[in-house]
Write a protein that holds these residues in place. Structure first.
Motif, PDB file in Angstrom:
ATOM      1  N   LEU A 297      35.466  35.903  33.678  1.00  0.00           N
ATOM      2  CA  LEU A 297      35.872  34.701  34.420  1.00  0.00           C
ATOM      3  C   LEU A 297      37.302  34.841  34.933  1.00  0.00           C
ATOM      4  O   LEU A 297      37.605  34.473  36.072  1.00  0.00           O
ATOM      5  CB  LEU A 297      35.772  33.464  33.530  1.00  0.00           C
ATOM      6  CG  LEU A 297      34.418  32.761  33.442  1.00  0.00           C
ATOM      7  CD1 LEU A 297      34.490  31.606  32.446  1.00  0.00           C
ATOM      8  CD2 LEU A 297      33.981  32.229  34.809  1.00  0.00           C
ATOM      9  N   SER A 298      38.175  35.382  34.086  1.00  0.00           N
ATOM     10  CA  SER A 298      39.573  35.559  34.492  1.00  0.00           C
ATOM     11  C   SER A 298      39.693  36.515  35.663  1.00  0.00           C
ATOM     12  O   SER A 298      40.429  36.254  36.627  1.00  0.00           O
ATOM     13  CB  SER A 298      40.406  36.078  33.311  1.00  0.00           C
ATOM     14  OG  SER A 298      40.573  35.082  32.333  1.00  0.00           O
ATOM     15  N   VAL A 299      38.971  37.622  35.614  1.00  0.00           N
ATOM     16  CA  VAL A 299      39.005  38.594  36.709  1.00  0.00           C
ATOM     17  C   VAL A 299      38.488  37.947  37.992  1.00  0.00           C
ATOM     18  O   VAL A 299      39.074  38.122  39.075  1.00  0.00           O
ATOM     19  CB  VAL A 299      38.188  39.853  36.364  1.00  0.00           C
ATOM     20  CG1 VAL A 299      38.032  40.747  37.589  1.00  0.00           C
ATOM     21  CG2 VAL A 299      38.857  40.617  35.238  1.00  0.00           C
ATOM     22  N   SER A 300      37.407  37.183  37.887  1.00  0.00           N
ATOM     23  CA  SER A 300      36.855  36.507  39.058  1.00  0.00           C
ATOM     24  C   SER A 300      37.847  35.497  39.630  1.00  0.00           C
ATOM     25  O   SER A 300      38.080  35.449  40.851  1.00  0.00           O
ATOM     26  CB  SER A 300      35.552  35.799  38.679  1.00  0.00           C
ATOM     27  OG  SER A 300      35.042  35.060  39.771  1.00  0.00           O
ATOM     28  N   GLU A 301      38.459  34.703  38.734  1.00  0.00           N
ATOM     29  CA  GLU A 301      39.436  33.691  39.166  1.00  0.00           C
ATOM     30  C   GLU A 301      40.616  34.328  39.897  1.00  0.00           C
ATOM     31  O   GLU A 301      41.002  33.902  40.991  1.00  0.00           O
ATOM     32  CB  GLU A 301      39.957  32.922  37.944  1.00  0.00           C
ATOM     33  CG  GLU A 301      41.106  31.980  38.272  1.00  0.00           C
ATOM     34  CD  GLU A 301      41.756  31.383  37.029  1.00  0.00           C
ATOM     35  OE1 GLU A 301      42.807  30.727  37.191  1.00  0.00           O
ATOM     36  OE2 GLU A 301      41.232  31.574  35.911  1.00  0.00           O
ATOM     37  N   PHE A 302      41.183  35.366  39.303  1.00  0.00           N
ATOM     38  CA  PHE A 302      42.415  35.935  39.863  1.00  0.00           C
ATOM     39  C   PHE A 302      42.159  36.924  40.995  1.00  0.00           C
ATOM     40  O   PHE A 302      43.076  37.222  41.759  1.00  0.00           O
ATOM     41  CB  PHE A 302      43.256  36.540  38.746  1.00  0.00           C
ATOM     42  CG  PHE A 302      43.869  35.488  37.870  1.00  0.00           C
ATOM     43  CD1 PHE A 302      44.892  34.684  38.348  1.00  0.00           C
ATOM     44  CD2 PHE A 302      43.381  35.251  36.591  1.00  0.00           C
ATOM     45  CE1 PHE A 302      45.440  33.680  37.559  1.00  0.00           C
ATOM     46  CE2 PHE A 302      43.919  34.267  35.791  1.00  0.00           C
ATOM     47  CZ  PHE A 302      44.951  33.470  36.278  1.00  0.00           C
ATOM     48  N   THR A 303      40.932  37.379  41.128  1.00  0.00           N
ATOM     49  CA  THR A 303      40.579  38.143  42.323  1.00  0.00           C
ATOM     50  C   THR A 303      40.655  37.233  43.541  1.00  0.00           C
ATOM     51  O   THR A 303      41.187  37.605  44.593  1.00  0.00           O
ATOM     52  CB  THR A 303      39.162  38.744  42.193  1.00  0.00           C
ATOM     53  OG1 THR A 303      39.145  39.668  41.092  1.00  0.00           O
ATOM     54  CG2 THR A 303      38.770  39.477  43.460  1.00  0.00           C
ATOM     55  N   LYS A 304      40.146  36.015  43.383  1.00  0.00           N
ATOM     56  CA  LYS A 304      40.202  35.044  44.478  1.00  0.00           C
ATOM     57  C   LYS A 304      41.636  34.584  44.758  1.00  0.00           C
ATOM     58  O   LYS A 304      41.984  34.272  45.892  1.00  0.00           O
ATOM     59  CB  LYS A 304      39.333  33.830  44.136  1.00  0.00           C
ATOM     60  CG  LYS A 304      37.844  34.141  43.997  1.00  0.00           C
ATOM     61  CD  LYS A 304      37.074  32.930  43.480  1.00  0.00           C
ATOM     62  CE  LYS A 304      35.617  33.263  43.242  1.00  0.00           C
ATOM     63  NZ  LYS A 304      34.881  32.130  42.619  1.00  0.00           N
ATOM     64  N   ALA A 305      42.455  34.545  43.706  1.00  0.00           N
ATOM     65  CA  ALA A 305      43.817  34.005  43.851  1.00  0.00           C
ATOM     66  C   ALA A 305      44.844  35.056  44.257  1.00  0.00           C
ATOM     67  O   ALA A 305      45.971  34.695  44.628  1.00  0.00           O
ATOM     68  CB  ALA A 305      44.254  33.371  42.539  1.00  0.00           C
ATOM     69  N   ALA A 306      44.487  36.324  44.210  1.00  0.00           N
ATOM     70  CA  ALA A 306      45.473  37.403  44.351  1.00  0.00           C
ATOM     71  C   ALA A 306      46.308  37.310  45.623  1.00  0.00           C
ATOM     72  O   ALA A 306      47.534  37.431  45.580  1.00  0.00           O
ATOM     73  CB  ALA A 306      44.780  38.758  44.269  1.00  0.00           C
ATOM     74  N   GLU A 307      45.674  37.083  46.747  1.00  0.00           N
ATOM     75  CA  GLU A 307      46.399  37.112  48.017  1.00  0.00           C
ATOM     76  C   GLU A 307      47.252  35.870  48.245  1.00  0.00           C
ATOM     77  O   GLU A 307      48.241  35.922  48.978  1.00  0.00           O
ATOM     78  CB  GLU A 307      45.419  37.311  49.175  1.00  0.00           C
ATOM     79  CG  GLU A 307      44.792  38.701  49.195  1.00  0.00           C
ATOM     80  CD  GLU A 307      44.018  38.954  50.477  1.00  0.00           C
ATOM     81  OE1 GLU A 307      44.049  38.086  51.376  1.00  0.00           O
ATOM     82  OE2 GLU A 307      43.380  40.015  50.578  1.00  0.00           O
ATOM     83  N   ARG A 308      46.906  34.754  47.608  1.00  0.00           N
ATOM     84  CA  ARG A 308      47.667  33.517  47.827  1.00  0.00           C
ATOM     85  C   ARG A 308      48.579  33.169  46.650  1.00  0.00           C
ATOM     86  O   ARG A 308      49.305  32.174  46.697  1.00  0.00           O
ATOM     87  CB  ARG A 308      46.724  32.345  48.091  1.00  0.00           C
ATOM     88  CG  ARG A 308      45.766  32.013  46.965  1.00  0.00           C
ATOM     89  CD  ARG A 308      44.840  30.852  47.332  1.00  0.00           C
ATOM     90  NE  ARG A 308      43.809  30.620  46.334  1.00  0.00           N
ATOM     91  CZ  ARG A 308      43.951  29.831  45.274  1.00  0.00           C
ATOM     92  NH1 ARG A 308      45.093  29.212  45.068  1.00  0.00           N
ATOM     93  NH2 ARG A 308      42.956  29.665  44.429  1.00  0.00           N
ATOM     94  N   TYR A 309      48.592  33.997  45.634  1.00  0.00           N
ATOM     95  CA  TYR A 309      49.310  33.696  44.391  1.00  0.00           C
ATOM     96  C   TYR A 309      50.792  33.410  44.629  1.00  0.00           C
ATOM     97  O   TYR A 309      51.377  32.546  43.995  1.00  0.00           O
ATOM     98  CB  TYR A 309      49.152  34.863  43.415  1.00  0.00           C
ATOM     99  CG  TYR A 309      49.615  34.578  42.010  1.00  0.00           C
ATOM    100  CD1 TYR A 309      48.767  34.004  41.072  1.00  0.00           C
ATOM    101  CD2 TYR A 309      50.914  34.900  41.603  1.00  0.00           C
ATOM    102  CE1 TYR A 309      49.185  33.749  39.773  1.00  0.00           C
ATOM    103  CE2 TYR A 309      51.340  34.639  40.311  1.00  0.00           C
ATOM    104  CZ  TYR A 309      50.473  34.079  39.406  1.00  0.00           C
ATOM    105  OH  TYR A 309      50.903  33.825  38.120  1.00  0.00           O
ATOM    106  N   GLU A 310      51.402  34.137  45.548  1.00  0.00           N
ATOM    107  CA  GLU A 310      52.829  33.955  45.822  1.00  0.00           C
ATOM    108  C   GLU A 310      53.095  33.225  47.143  1.00  0.00           C
ATOM    109  O   GLU A 310      54.239  33.159  47.590  1.00  0.00           O
ATOM    110  CB  GLU A 310      53.534  35.307  45.841  1.00  0.00           C
ATOM    111  CG  GLU A 310      53.546  36.005  44.487  1.00  0.00           C
ATOM    112  CD  GLU A 310      54.309  37.303  44.523  1.00  0.00           C
ATOM    113  OE1 GLU A 310      55.509  37.296  44.191  1.00  0.00           O
ATOM    114  OE2 GLU A 310      53.714  38.332  44.894  1.00  0.00           O
TER     115      GLU A 310
END
Length: 213
Positions: A9-22
């Motif tokens: 779940l964490s990998v899925s969540e942060f894969t989606k968030a990676a490009e907008r995280y910053e």
């Protein structure tokens, strides 16, 4: 859920968030920026030549550190390949980025003078394994700076762990449990680490400093 299901779940969540995280559209991840000044302030007191950022994301902290201390070496570790890809794109001098599990650091003994971990700890199904890795990979006298959400209010913790986080998991988040004072203390004791500071700062921010002695 099993440990592996939480991690998936964490990998899925942060894969989606990676490009907008910053970006300016980081949403809930915007809160992470509030930890940076406190971590930097703590590191100013330390002599370190090598540092690990556990759960580094796209390396915002390593970016700041590399600018402030350009001659030191940095390693970023994250479970999500997309986060490591974003980190590598920054081409930060003296920095390496590794896909790996923060419950089992893929590094040799006594590798780092300092380890930082910000807003990642509540994703770890086995917190003891994290602290055991910290003990193994910190050099003698080395420091861990741990930041996350916490509280000493037992009713609030029960609500978050039993209502809020399960709902977040249904929405695709990989949150396991809120970091509790007693859990941190017990895990550090079991790992043979010394807790030098455990504070709950504004906004339910845990500020924990741990030493390998």
């Amino acid at each position: 859920m099993t440990s592996e299901q939480y991690k998936e779940l964490s990998v899925s969540e942060f894969t989606k968030a990676a490009e907008r995280y910053e970006s300016n559209h980081a949403g809930i991840y915007e809160m992470c920026k509030k930890d940076y000044p406190d971590i930097l302030e703590e590191l100013e007191k330390e002599e370190f030549s090598s540092l690990l950022d556990a759960g580094c994301g796209p390396a915002p902290m390593i970016s700041l550190l590399a600018e402030k201390y350009p001659t030191r070496h940095y390693t970023g570790l994250d479970l999500t390949p997309a986060m490591i890809e974003q980190a590598k794109k920054k081409n930060i001098p003296n920095a390496d980025f590794v896909v790996g599990d923060c419950e089992n650091f893929p590094f040799e003994k006594n590798t780092f003078d300092a380890i930082i971990c910000s807003n990642s700890f509540h994703h770890y199904p086995n917190p003891q394994a994290f602290f055991n890795s910290v003990k193994r990979c910190l050099s003698p006298g080395g420091i861990l700076i741990l930041r996350d959400v916490t509280s000493d209010n037992k009713l609030l913790l029960w609500f978050i762990d039993n209502i809020e986080l399960p709902l977040a998991n249904l929405c695709g988040h990989g949150d396991v449990k809120i970091a509790k004072r007693a859990t941190v203390m017990e895990c550090c004791k079991n790992a043979g680490l010394k807790v030098e500071k455990f504070e709950i700062r504004k906004g339910m921010r845990m500020h924990c400093v741990v030493r390998k002695i």
